[in-house]
Design an enzyme around this catalytic site. Sequence first.
Site, mmCIF file in Angstrom:
data_model
loop_
_atom_site.group_PDB
_atom_site.id
_atom_site.type_symbol
_atom_site.label_atom_id
_atom_site.label_comp_id
_atom_site.label_asym_id
_atom_site.label_seq_id
_atom_site.Cartn_x
_atom_site.Cartn_y
_atom_site.Cartn_z
ATOM 1 C CD GLU A 302 -3.700 0.143 1.903
ATOM 2 O OE1 GLU A 302 -4.375 -0.641 1.668
ATOM 3 O OE2 GLU A 302 -2.840 0.385 2.552
ATOM 4 C CG HIS A 323 7.178 -29.531 -0.924
ATOM 5 N ND1 HIS A 323 7.889 -30.482 -0.728
ATOM 6 C CD2 HIS A 323 8.031 -28.796 0.120
ATOM 7 C CE1 HIS A 323 8.579 -30.980 -0.002
ATOM 8 N NE2 HIS A 323 8.879 -29.673 0.810
ATOM 9 C CE LYS A 437 -12.190 1.689 1.257
ATOM 10 N NZ LYS A 437 -11.616 2.863 2.211
#
Length: 461
Positions: A302, A323, A437
Amino acid sequence: MTLLLASQSLKIMKNISLDITKAEQFLKTNAVAAYESKVKAAQASLENGTCPGNDFLGWLHLPSSITDAFLNDIQTVANTLRSKCEVIVVAGIGGSYLGARAVIEALGNSFAWLVNDKRNPTILFAGNNIGEDYLFELTEYLKGKKFGVINISKSGTTTETALTFRLLKKQCEAQRGKAEAKDVIVAVTDAKKGAARICADKEGYKSFVIPDNVGGRFSVLTPVGLLPIACAGFDVKELVKGAQTMEKACAADVPFAENPAAQYAAVRNALYEEAGKKIEIVVNFQPKLHFFAEWWKQLYGESEGKEGKGIFPAACDFTTDLHSMGQWIQEGERSIFETVISIERPEKTLLFPHDDENLDGLNFLEGKRVNDVNKMAELGTQLAHVDGGVPNIKVSVPQLNAFYIGQLIYFFEIACGISGNLLGVNPFNQPGVEAYKKNMFALLNKPGYEAESKAIRERLA
Ligand code: PA5
């Protein structure tokens, strides 16, 4: 270069240390040293408050400004919650969530939720997603339990957290009665603004303030992180002490070559700009550090990912992910570097037993600590990845305790502040987070979003 960090506590206790030698070998000679003046200027701009986002520098000298009286207040409220609750739900998202979880998981028992320890409430996290199954199952689990809630939101209006808090508040009041619920709901929010503040004041909840000048992802050493961590039974004084030690070790007047944050900021920017390494993978060999890496990812992602720039922060848990992601790291596109958070000594001891039949062929490990095997996996991985063209930065941590987690937190924060400035972005804003948003509110017909609702419906028609 291997750097043992200087600090006042060096005589008593070793600090975390940084080794960038296996990253420098991928750069031109003196490439990191060449960053000295730029790093010094970046750190000076933080200190002088002349950098972009200078209204969000409250974290910079936060550790040294924390008083015992403040920590005692946190501890008193935590003790009340601990004495009145079997379960404490911490509601928050992003910077209002990840720091607390990172520390609690790093310091806690790996099977904490299964351990029936009456002295310790179970700490759960919510408000960080909108999964209906998650919230349904949470409310089911809480049925009949004496639970409390810490509602954490700086803006006080974040949808995920607000939605969850409404559900939890109603359930808590229904199960414990309004008067008792008031004593086990605590708000951590802005001093004046936002729905969480209005609700806390109206209901008479105990509340803590998130300072205006501390952004979410830099807020773990405010009540945002400290209250949940104290509720989980961990020593917030030691955590802060560790951060204070690192505040000194990474101070602007520490010579560049001895300042670990300056070195880390310089080497990662050199790898990005000069060697085309666009992805940094933070790696651990202790599963307890999974959420610490999540916190780190948010801090760097961010802060730096903007204006078409920024190293992509990724994380792997080793040896588990050797793995799965191990193949890509060893032989995929050479655009990555690794930063290993290496814990020198685990807190517990487990010796590998002898087996008469030796059907698994593992008697050569008899009598060794499990950690001896883990350490050889770590060294083997480092050698293999460096051979495969992956620069390696190592952050050595003497022990996984509150003091050293405090050190790690401040080290990564100050390095992030410097690094974002080196990159030429404002590390303290997050304009990109608003895009989803706005669409979500428009799609949900939130009052005030009428024009956006109309536009988005036309676009989707
Ligand atoms: O780092 C940040 O600023 C964000 O991740 C916020 O912490 C997150 O969006 C939550 O915001 P708030 O605390 O306002 O609910």
